[in-house]
Design a protein around this motif. Structure first.
Motif, mmCIF file in Angstrom:
data_model
loop_
_atom_site.group_PDB
_atom_site.id
_atom_site.type_symbol
_atom_site.label_atom_id
_atom_site.label_comp_id
_atom_site.label_asym_id
_atom_site.label_seq_id
_atom_site.Cartn_x
_atom_site.Cartn_y
_atom_site.Cartn_z
ATOM 1 N N SER A 139 30.494 11.504 27.258
ATOM 2 C CA SER A 139 31.472 10.621 26.818
ATOM 3 C C SER A 139 32.284 11.330 25.647
ATOM 4 C CB SER A 139 31.085 9.333 26.123
ATOM 5 O OG SER A 139 32.472 8.645 25.750
ATOM 6 N N THR A 140 31.581 12.145 24.777
ATOM 7 C CA THR A 140 31.956 13.150 23.487
ATOM 8 C C THR A 140 32.787 14.245 24.291
ATOM 9 O OG1 THR A 140 30.455 12.349 22.231
ATOM 10 C CG2 THR A 140 31.469 14.346 21.534
ATOM 11 N N ILE A 141 32.155 14.751 25.237
ATOM 12 C CA ILE A 141 32.728 15.969 25.744
ATOM 13 C C ILE A 141 34.209 15.631 26.428
ATOM 14 C CG2 ILE A 141 32.509 17.614 27.768
ATOM 15 C CD1 ILE A 141 29.468 17.314 27.125
ATOM 16 N N ARG A 142 33.992 14.589 26.985
ATOM 17 C CA ARG A 142 35.273 14.124 27.785
ATOM 18 C C ARG A 142 36.570 13.888 26.660
ATOM 19 N NH1 ARG A 142 32.632 10.177 32.661
ATOM 20 N NH2 ARG A 142 32.158 12.200 33.984
ATOM 21 N N LEU A 143 36.165 13.217 25.719
ATOM 22 C CA LEU A 143 37.292 13.025 24.557
ATOM 23 C C LEU A 143 37.637 14.280 24.257
ATOM 24 C CD1 LEU A 143 35.403 10.175 22.460
ATOM 25 C CD2 LEU A 143 37.456 10.044 23.785
ATOM 26 N N LEU A 144 36.767 15.546 24.001
ATOM 27 C CA LEU A 144 37.035 16.713 23.381
ATOM 28 C C LEU A 144 38.190 17.387 24.513
ATOM 29 C CD1 LEU A 144 33.893 17.909 21.768
ATOM 30 C CD2 LEU A 144 36.231 17.243 20.561
ATOM 31 N N ASN A 145 37.540 17.261 25.874
ATOM 32 C CA ASN A 145 38.401 17.828 27.020
ATOM 33 C C ASN A 145 40.100 17.276 26.727
ATOM 34 O OD1 ASN A 145 36.024 19.160 27.974
ATOM 35 N ND2 ASN A 145 35.908 17.558 29.753
ATOM 36 N N GLY A 146 40.024 16.070 26.461
ATOM 37 C CA GLY A 146 41.291 15.438 26.576
ATOM 38 C C GLY A 146 42.170 15.361 25.294
ATOM 39 N N ASP A 147 41.888 16.186 24.263
ATOM 40 C CA ASP A 147 42.127 16.418 23.002
ATOM 41 C C ASP A 147 43.203 17.474 23.063
ATOM 42 O OD1 ASP A 147 43.003 16.484 20.458
ATOM 43 O OD2 ASP A 147 41.016 15.931 19.535
ATOM 44 N N PRO A 148 44.494 17.498 22.928
ATOM 45 C CA PRO A 148 45.472 18.801 22.996
ATOM 46 C C PRO A 148 45.112 19.550 21.657
ATOM 47 C CG PRO A 148 46.398 16.813 22.629
ATOM 48 C CD PRO A 148 45.372 16.444 22.914
ATOM 49 N N ALA A 149 44.360 19.221 20.635
ATOM 50 C CA ALA A 149 44.362 19.816 19.437
ATOM 51 C C ALA A 149 43.009 20.663 19.580
ATOM 52 C CB ALA A 149 44.212 18.839 18.133
ATOM 53 N N VAL A 150 42.104 20.547 20.555
ATOM 54 C CA VAL A 150 40.938 21.359 20.609
ATOM 55 C C VAL A 150 41.033 22.221 22.037
ATOM 56 C CG1 VAL A 150 38.482 21.208 21.212
ATOM 57 C CG2 VAL A 150 39.509 19.385 19.676
ATOM 58 N N HIS A 151 41.051 23.534 21.384
ATOM 59 C CA HIS A 151 41.332 24.680 22.484
ATOM 60 C C HIS A 151 40.040 25.339 23.016
ATOM 61 C CE1 HIS A 151 44.625 24.537 19.541
ATOM 62 N NE2 HIS A 151 45.535 24.267 20.681
ATOM 63 N N GLY A 152 38.871 25.033 22.543
ATOM 64 C CA GLY A 152 37.628 25.664 23.055
ATOM 65 C C GLY A 152 36.584 24.722 22.742
ATOM 66 N N THR A 167 21.103 18.356 31.218
ATOM 67 C CA THR A 167 21.866 19.169 30.555
ATOM 68 C C THR A 167 22.824 19.929 31.567
ATOM 69 O OG1 THR A 167 20.104 20.060 29.027
ATOM 70 C CG2 THR A 167 21.787 21.490 29.388
ATOM 71 N N GLY A 168 22.629 19.960 32.786
ATOM 72 C CA GLY A 168 23.562 20.187 33.648
ATOM 73 C C GLY A 168 24.607 19.383 33.985
ATOM 74 N N ALA A 169 24.312 18.071 34.096
ATOM 75 C CA ALA A 169 25.549 17.205 34.075
ATOM 76 C C ALA A 169 26.516 17.139 33.148
ATOM 77 C CB ALA A 169 24.832 15.782 34.328
ATOM 78 N N CYS A 170 25.795 17.456 31.740
ATOM 79 C CA CYS A 170 26.641 17.515 30.588
ATOM 80 C C CYS A 170 27.398 18.870 30.498
ATOM 81 C CB CYS A 170 25.627 17.458 29.272
ATOM 82 S SG CYS A 170 24.986 16.183 28.881
ATOM 83 N N ILE A 171 27.082 19.997 31.111
ATOM 84 C CA ILE A 171 27.977 21.190 31.207
ATOM 85 C C ILE A 171 28.740 20.935 32.286
ATOM 86 C CG2 ILE A 171 27.608 23.470 31.965
ATOM 87 C CD1 ILE A 171 24.858 23.471 30.879
ATOM 88 N N SER A 172 28.602 20.538 33.288
ATOM 89 C CA SER A 172 29.626 20.088 34.200
ATOM 90 C C SER A 172 30.738 19.319 33.756
ATOM 91 C CB SER A 172 29.121 19.244 35.736
ATOM 92 O OG SER A 172 27.941 20.291 36.040
ATOM 93 N N ALA A 173 30.579 18.343 32.637
ATOM 94 C CA ALA A 173 31.567 17.489 32.156
ATOM 95 C C ALA A 173 32.670 18.369 31.500
ATOM 96 C CB ALA A 173 31.098 16.468 31.422
ATOM 97 N N LEU A 174 32.102 19.460 31.269
ATOM 98 C CA LEU A 174 33.141 20.543 30.127
ATOM 99 C C LEU A 174 34.225 20.947 31.128
ATOM 100 C CD1 LEU A 174 30.774 23.014 28.467
ATOM 101 C CD2 LEU A 174 32.335 21.630 27.245
ATOM 102 N N LEU A 175 35.459 20.923 30.557
ATOM 103 C CA LEU A 175 36.746 21.472 31.198
ATOM 104 C C LEU A 175 36.427 23.028 31.348
ATOM 105 C CD1 LEU A 175 39.340 20.364 32.181
ATOM 106 C CD2 LEU A 175 40.413 20.748 29.903
ATOM 107 N N ALA A 176 36.797 23.351 32.520
ATOM 108 C CA ALA A 176 36.452 24.996 32.533
ATOM 109 C C ALA A 176 37.214 25.714 31.594
ATOM 110 C CB ALA A 176 36.784 25.316 33.972
ATOM 111 N N SER A 177 38.584 25.255 31.173
ATOM 112 C CA SER A 177 39.566 26.018 30.435
ATOM 113 C C SER A 177 39.049 26.020 29.179
ATOM 114 C CB SER A 177 41.097 25.388 30.635
ATOM 115 O OG SER A 177 41.106 24.033 30.545
ATOM 116 N N LYS A 178 37.868 25.128 28.766
ATOM 117 C CA LYS A 178 37.881 24.951 27.249
ATOM 118 C C LYS A 178 36.377 25.281 27.085
ATOM 119 C CE LYS A 178 41.115 21.278 25.665
ATOM 120 N NZ LYS A 178 41.186 20.176 25.122
#
Length: 210
Positions: A139-152, A167-178
Motif C-alpha cells: 500500500s505504501t509503495i503504491r501511494l509513492l508510485n502515484g505521488d507526482p512529487a516522488v521521482h524515484g 519480497t518479490g510481490a513488494c518489488i513487483s508493486a514498484l512502478l518500473a519508471s520509479k
C-alpha cells in the motif's frame, strides 16, 4: 597480469544519484516527468576491464573512487540548479522505504540522504514499523508510485519485519519508471532502460582512468 588497486569504490549512493539524475536530464523540457535510467544496450564489463589490464601504465595504480564521487556530485548539483532555473517549482525527490530498524540499513540510508542533499535533491524517508504486513508495504509503495512529487523509490532490503512478507510481490508493486535499483534486472529479467548501480560504478571507474 597487471594488478589494479582500489583505494575505495565509488560510493553506491552517488552512483544511484548519478544514475537517476542523468535520466531526469533526458526530460528537461518537461516540468513533469518520471526518472528513468540511461537508455542503453546491454552493458559489457569484460571489455573495459580487459583494456585496463592490457595497459602497463595501470600496473599498481590507485583508482580513487571518492575523488570521482566528488566530481560527479559537483556536476550533478550544477545540472540540477540549471533545471531549477528553467522550472522554478521543480524539486527532484527520492523516496526511501525502510521496514523495521537495523543499524546497517540506517547507516546506508544516511549516506543516501547526505549524497542527495549535496546535489540539491530532496529525500523522503518512509520508515515503517517492524510489524508492518505485506499489505501495508505494498500500500505504501503504491501511494509513492502515484505521488507526482516522488521521482524515484528505493526499497531497503531485506525487510526487518516480524510478519511474513513476499519480497518479490513488494518489488513487483514498484512502478518500473520509479524503481531506482532496477530490480527487474537484478532479479533475472532485462529492462532496456535500467542499469544496476554496481555496473555503473565499474564503468565510471574504467572510463575515468582509461
Amino acid at each position: 597480469m597487471n594488478t589494479v588497486a582500489y583505494r575505495s569504490a565509488l560510493p553506491s549512493s552517488v552512483a544511484r544519484l548519478h544514475h537517476y539524475t542523468r535520466c531526469f536530464l533526458r526530460g528537461t523540457d518537461r516540468p513533469t516527468f518520471s526518472i528513468r535510467a540511461f537508455t542503453t544496450s546491454r552493458v559489457s564489463l569484460v571489455a573495459p576491464m580487459a583494456e585496463l589490464q592490457q595497459q602497463k601504465e595501470f600496473a599498481g595504480r590507485l583508482l580513487d573512487g571518492k575523488l570521482i564521487a566528488r566530481q560527479i556530485r559537483g556536476k550533478l548539483r550544477k545540472e540540477i540548479e540549471e533545471i531549477k532555473w528553467k522550472h522554478a517549482t521543480f524539486q527532484p525527490c527520492l523516496a526511501i522505504v525502510q521496514v523495521g530498524d537495523t543499524q546497517d540499513v540506517n547507516v546506508y540510508i544516511r549516506s543516501n540522504v547526505r549524497a542527495a542533499d549535496q546535489i540539491g535533491m530532496k529525500t523522503r524517508h518512509v520508515k515503517m514499523t517492524g510489524s508492518s504486513s505485506q499489505a501495508d508495504i505494498i500500500s505504501t509503495i503504491r501511494l509513492l508510485n502515484g505521488d507526482p512529487a516522488v521521482h524515484g523509490i528505493i526499497l531497503e532490503l531485506p525487510f526487518a519485519t516480524s510478519e511474513p512478507v513476499d519480497t518479490g510481490a513488494c518489488i513487483s508493486a514498484l512502478l518500473a519508471s520509479k524503481d531506482v535499483d532496477g530490480y527487474e534486472v537484478t532479479m533475472g529479467g532485462y529492462c532496456s532502460f535500467w542499469v544496476v548501480c554496481e555496473v555503473i560504478i565499474i564503468k565510471v571507474l574504467a572510463w575515468h582512468y582509461s
